[in-house]
Write a protein that holds these residues in place. Structure first.
Motif, PDB file in Angstrom:
ATOM      1  N   ALA A  42       0.825  -1.210   0.000  1.00 36.32           N
ATOM      2  CA  ALA A  42       0.000   0.000   0.000  1.00 36.32           C
ATOM      3  C   ALA A  42       0.858   1.258   0.000  1.00 36.32           C
ATOM      4  O   ALA A  42       0.397   2.324  -0.356  1.00 36.32           O
ATOM      5  CB  ALA A  42      -0.934   0.006   1.207  1.00 36.32           C
ATOM      6  N   SER A  43       2.127   1.115   0.408  1.00 36.78           N
ATOM      7  CA  SER A  43       3.061   2.241   0.419  1.00 36.78           C
ATOM      8  C   SER A  43       4.288   1.827  -0.389  1.00 36.78           C
ATOM      9  O   SER A  43       4.917   0.817  -0.084  1.00 36.78           O
ATOM     10  CB  SER A  43       3.449   2.581   1.854  1.00 36.78           C
ATOM     11  OG  SER A  43       4.360   3.654   1.872  1.00 36.78           O
ATOM     12  N   VAL A  44       4.607   2.584  -1.435  1.00 35.31           N
ATOM     13  CA  VAL A  44       5.688   2.207  -2.343  1.00 35.31           C
ATOM     14  C   VAL A  44       6.640   3.364  -2.603  1.00 35.31           C
ATOM     15  O   VAL A  44       6.310   4.524  -2.365  1.00 35.31           O
ATOM     16  CB  VAL A  44       5.135   1.718  -3.699  1.00 35.31           C
ATOM     17  CG1 VAL A  44       4.312   0.470  -3.539  1.00 35.31           C
ATOM     18  CG2 VAL A  44       4.341   2.794  -4.389  1.00 35.31           C
ATOM     19  N   LEU A  45       7.802   3.016  -3.120  1.00 34.11           N
ATOM     20  CA  LEU A  45       8.768   3.995  -3.602  1.00 34.11           C
ATOM     21  C   LEU A  45       8.568   4.162  -5.099  1.00 34.11           C
ATOM     22  O   LEU A  45       8.094   3.234  -5.770  1.00 34.11           O
ATOM     23  CB  LEU A  45      10.192   3.497  -3.340  1.00 34.11           C
ATOM     24  CG  LEU A  45      10.594   3.305  -1.882  1.00 34.11           C
ATOM     25  CD1 LEU A  45      11.949   2.617  -1.796  1.00 34.11           C
ATOM     26  CD2 LEU A  45      10.660   4.643  -1.181  1.00 34.11           C
ATOM     27  N   GLY A  48      -4.258  -7.711 -10.936  1.00 32.05           N
ATOM     28  CA  GLY A  48      -3.431  -7.107 -11.963  1.00 32.05           C
ATOM     29  C   GLY A  48      -2.245  -6.412 -11.333  1.00 32.05           C
ATOM     30  O   GLY A  48      -2.107  -6.396 -10.108  1.00 32.05           O
ATOM     31  N   ARG A  49      -1.390  -5.839 -12.190  1.00 32.60           N
ATOM     32  CA  ARG A  49      -0.184  -5.166 -11.708  1.00 32.60           C
ATOM     33  C   ARG A  49       0.088  -3.927 -12.538  1.00 32.60           C
ATOM     34  O   ARG A  49      -0.272  -3.849 -13.708  1.00 32.60           O
ATOM     35  CB  ARG A  49       1.026  -6.080 -11.816  1.00 32.60           C
ATOM     36  CG  ARG A  49       0.979  -7.256 -10.907  1.00 32.60           C
ATOM     37  CD  ARG A  49       2.176  -8.131 -11.121  1.00 32.60           C
ATOM     38  NE  ARG A  49       2.058  -9.288 -10.259  1.00 32.60           N
ATOM     39  CZ  ARG A  49       3.064  -9.945  -9.760  1.00 32.60           C
ATOM     40  NH1 ARG A  49       4.292  -9.580 -10.058  1.00 32.60           N
ATOM     41  NH2 ARG A  49       2.885 -10.973  -8.976  1.00 32.60           N
ATOM     42  N   PHE A  50       0.759  -2.985 -11.899  1.00 34.40           N
ATOM     43  CA  PHE A  50       1.282  -1.822 -12.606  1.00 34.40           C
ATOM     44  C   PHE A  50       2.534  -1.345 -11.889  1.00 34.40           C
ATOM     45  O   PHE A  50       2.763  -1.690 -10.733  1.00 34.40           O
ATOM     46  CB  PHE A  50       0.242  -0.691 -12.724  1.00 34.40           C
ATOM     47  CG  PHE A  50      -0.119  -0.036 -11.424  1.00 34.40           C
ATOM     48  CD1 PHE A  50       0.594   1.061 -10.957  1.00 34.40           C
ATOM     49  CD2 PHE A  50      -1.185  -0.504 -10.666  1.00 34.40           C
ATOM     50  CE1 PHE A  50       0.250   1.670  -9.751  1.00 34.40           C
ATOM     51  CE2 PHE A  50      -1.530   0.104  -9.469  1.00 34.40           C
ATOM     52  CZ  PHE A  50      -0.809   1.191  -9.015  1.00 34.40           C
ATOM     53  N   ARG A  51       3.353  -0.576 -12.591  1.00 29.31           N
ATOM     54  CA  ARG A  51       4.591  -0.052 -12.017  1.00 29.31           C
ATOM     55  C   ARG A  51       4.448   1.454 -11.817  1.00 29.31           C
ATOM     56  O   ARG A  51       4.048   2.179 -12.727  1.00 29.31           O
ATOM     57  CB  ARG A  51       5.776  -0.348 -12.930  1.00 29.31           C
ATOM     58  CG  ARG A  51       7.101   0.099 -12.334  1.00 29.31           C
ATOM     59  CD  ARG A  51       8.293  -0.443 -13.097  1.00 29.31           C
ATOM     60  NE  ARG A  51       8.369  -1.893 -13.101  1.00 29.31           N
ATOM     61  CZ  ARG A  51       8.846  -2.653 -12.106  1.00 29.31           C
ATOM     62  NH1 ARG A  51       9.285  -2.068 -11.008  1.00 29.31           N
ATOM     63  NH2 ARG A  51       8.881  -3.959 -12.206  1.00 29.31           N
ATOM     64  N   VAL A  52       4.789   1.902 -10.620  1.00 29.96           N
ATOM     65  CA  VAL A  52       4.775   3.334 -10.310  1.00 29.96           C
ATOM     66  C   VAL A  52       5.977   3.957 -11.028  1.00 29.96           C
ATOM     67  O   VAL A  52       7.096   3.462 -10.901  1.00 29.96           O
ATOM     68  CB  VAL A  52       4.877   3.573  -8.786  1.00 29.96           C
ATOM     69  CG1 VAL A  52       4.974   5.049  -8.467  1.00 29.96           C
ATOM     70  CG2 VAL A  52       3.697   2.939  -8.070  1.00 29.96           C
ATOM     71  N   PRO A  53       5.763   5.015 -11.798  1.00 33.55           N
ATOM     72  CA  PRO A  53       6.888   5.600 -12.529  1.00 33.55           C
ATOM     73  C   PRO A  53       7.942   6.198 -11.592  1.00 33.55           C
ATOM     74  O   PRO A  53       7.611   6.678 -10.509  1.00 33.55           O
ATOM     75  CB  PRO A  53       6.241   6.690 -13.390  1.00 33.55           C
ATOM     76  CG  PRO A  53       4.874   6.879 -12.886  1.00 33.55           C
ATOM     77  CD  PRO A  53       4.508   5.695 -12.068  1.00 33.55           C
ATOM     78  N   PRO A  54       9.212   6.162 -12.005  1.00 33.96           N
ATOM     79  CA  PRO A  54      10.284   6.730 -11.168  1.00 33.96           C
ATOM     80  C   PRO A  54      10.104   8.223 -10.903  1.00 33.96           C
ATOM     81  O   PRO A  54      10.632   8.748  -9.937  1.00 33.96           O
ATOM     82  CB  PRO A  54      11.556   6.478 -11.987  1.00 33.96           C
ATOM     83  CG  PRO A  54      11.207   5.398 -12.937  1.00 33.96           C
ATOM     84  CD  PRO A  54       9.742   5.510 -13.204  1.00 33.96           C
ATOM     85  N   THR A  75     -12.323   1.451  -5.736  1.00 31.85           N
ATOM     86  CA  THR A  75     -11.147   2.305  -5.567  1.00 31.85           C
ATOM     87  C   THR A  75     -10.279   1.837  -4.414  1.00 31.85           C
ATOM     88  O   THR A  75     -10.726   1.082  -3.545  1.00 31.85           O
ATOM     89  CB  THR A  75     -11.561   3.772  -5.287  1.00 31.85           C
ATOM     90  OG1 THR A  75     -12.278   3.812  -4.053  1.00 31.85           O
ATOM     91  CG2 THR A  75     -12.411   4.329  -6.413  1.00 31.85           C
ATOM     92  N   GLY A  76      -9.061   2.292  -4.409  1.00 29.31           N
ATOM     93  CA  GLY A  76      -8.123   2.037  -3.325  1.00 29.31           C
ATOM     94  C   GLY A  76      -7.091   3.147  -3.300  1.00 29.31           C
ATOM     95  O   GLY A  76      -6.871   3.827  -4.307  1.00 29.31           O
ATOM     96  N   ASP A  77      -6.450   3.346  -2.166  1.00 28.25           N
ATOM     97  CA  ASP A  77      -5.459   4.410  -2.012  1.00 28.25           C
ATOM     98  C   ASP A  77      -4.050   3.839  -2.039  1.00 28.25           C
ATOM     99  O   ASP A  77      -3.745   2.855  -1.365  1.00 28.25           O
ATOM    100  CB  ASP A  77      -5.666   5.173  -0.708  1.00 28.25           C
ATOM    101  CG  ASP A  77      -6.911   6.044  -0.740  1.00 28.25           C
ATOM    102  OD1 ASP A  77      -7.325   6.430  -1.846  1.00 28.25           O
ATOM    103  OD2 ASP A  77      -7.468   6.325   0.329  1.00 28.25           O
ATOM    104  N   LEU A  78      -3.180   4.489  -2.800  1.00 21.74           N
ATOM    105  CA  LEU A  78      -1.770   4.129  -2.890  1.00 21.74           C
ATOM    106  C   LEU A  78      -0.956   5.298  -2.339  1.00 21.74           C
ATOM    107  O   LEU A  78      -1.160   6.440  -2.730  1.00 21.74           O
ATOM    108  CB  LEU A  78      -1.374   3.862  -4.342  1.00 21.74           C
ATOM    109  CG  LEU A  78       0.101   3.571  -4.585  1.00 21.74           C
ATOM    110  CD1 LEU A  78       0.480   2.219  -3.994  1.00 21.74           C
ATOM    111  CD2 LEU A  78       0.414   3.613  -6.062  1.00 21.74           C
ATOM    112  N   VAL A  79      -0.020   4.994  -1.441  1.00 18.91           N
ATOM    113  CA  VAL A  79       0.840   6.015  -0.857  1.00 18.91           C
ATOM    114  C   VAL A  79       2.231   5.884  -1.475  1.00 18.91           C
ATOM    115  O   VAL A  79       2.841   4.818  -1.414  1.00 18.91           O
ATOM    116  CB  VAL A  79       0.928   5.878   0.680  1.00 18.91           C
ATOM    117  CG1 VAL A  79       1.876   6.912   1.264  1.00 18.91           C
ATOM    118  CG2 VAL A  79      -0.453   6.004   1.303  1.00 18.91           C
ATOM    119  N   VAL A  80       2.714   6.956  -2.085  1.00 20.55           N
ATOM    120  CA  VAL A  80       4.062   6.993  -2.648  1.00 20.55           C
ATOM    121  C   VAL A  80       4.936   7.789  -1.686  1.00 20.55           C
ATOM    122  O   VAL A  80       4.592   8.904  -1.300  1.00 20.55           O
ATOM    123  CB  VAL A  80       4.065   7.646  -4.053  1.00 20.55           C
ATOM    124  CG1 VAL A  80       5.482   7.750  -4.588  1.00 20.55           C
ATOM    125  CG2 VAL A  80       3.189   6.860  -5.007  1.00 20.55           C
TER     126      VAL A  80
END
Length: 170
Positions: A38-41, A81-87, A108-113
């Protein structure tokens, strides 16, 4: 104030007695996207699952974070499914959306960068405002003038101490 509180309390009690109290439906939590992690770089991959679209899959949209669209394939218990958070993604909270194929239900869902691997931990940037030092600022001319003044004072003090040690007096 008391009259307003009594009026609101009375209205709530009357609605409850008439059976108008709204309760969440069973499985209401099934209408959410589960994001892992849920929290990504920036640059990391995110796995998206939901039980709401397990029969026909879904079309996902992560364009809020700059990742574009992705597909959630139907499964036995969940669509995933999958996706990549852009740099280039900036820190923040982003809403990820999916529209189910059979009926267009929206989940919906929340993603924390974040910029650190430890959520909530932020490293300081810049100078610390302690009030110590930095009186001249960062102007190179003023800095050179200050260094020159210190060098002249040090040389003068050394010369005076040397004269005194030789016995010439001051």
């Amino acid at each position: 104030m008391r009259r307003t509180a009594r009026l609101l309390t009375g209205t709530a009690l009357a609605a409850g007695a008439m059976g108008l109290v709204v309760t969440p439906a069973a499985g209401a939590g099934a209408g959410r996207l589960e994001l892992g992690p849920a929290s990504v770089l920036p640059g990391e991959e995110v796995t998206v699952t939901t039980t709401a679209c397990r029969d026909g899959g879904a079309a996902g949209d992560a364009s809020a974070v700059g990742a574009g669209t992705f597909t959630l394939a139907p499964g036995e218990r969940k669509a995933s499914g999958r996706f990549r958070v852009p740099p280039s993604a900036q820190p923040g909270t982003y809403e990820i959306v999916a529209a189910c194929a059979g009926g267009g239900r929206r989940v919906t869902g929340d993603l924390v960068v974040t910029l650190t691997s430890t959520p909530g931990q932020v490293h300081p940037k810049g100078s610390v405002k302690t009030g110590v030092g930095g009186a001249l600022g960062t102007d190179p001319v003023r800095t050179a003038a200050g260094v020159t003044a210190l060098a002249v004072a040090a040389a003068g003090g050394t010369w005076l101490l040397h004269r005194r040690a030789r016995g010439d007096g001051i």
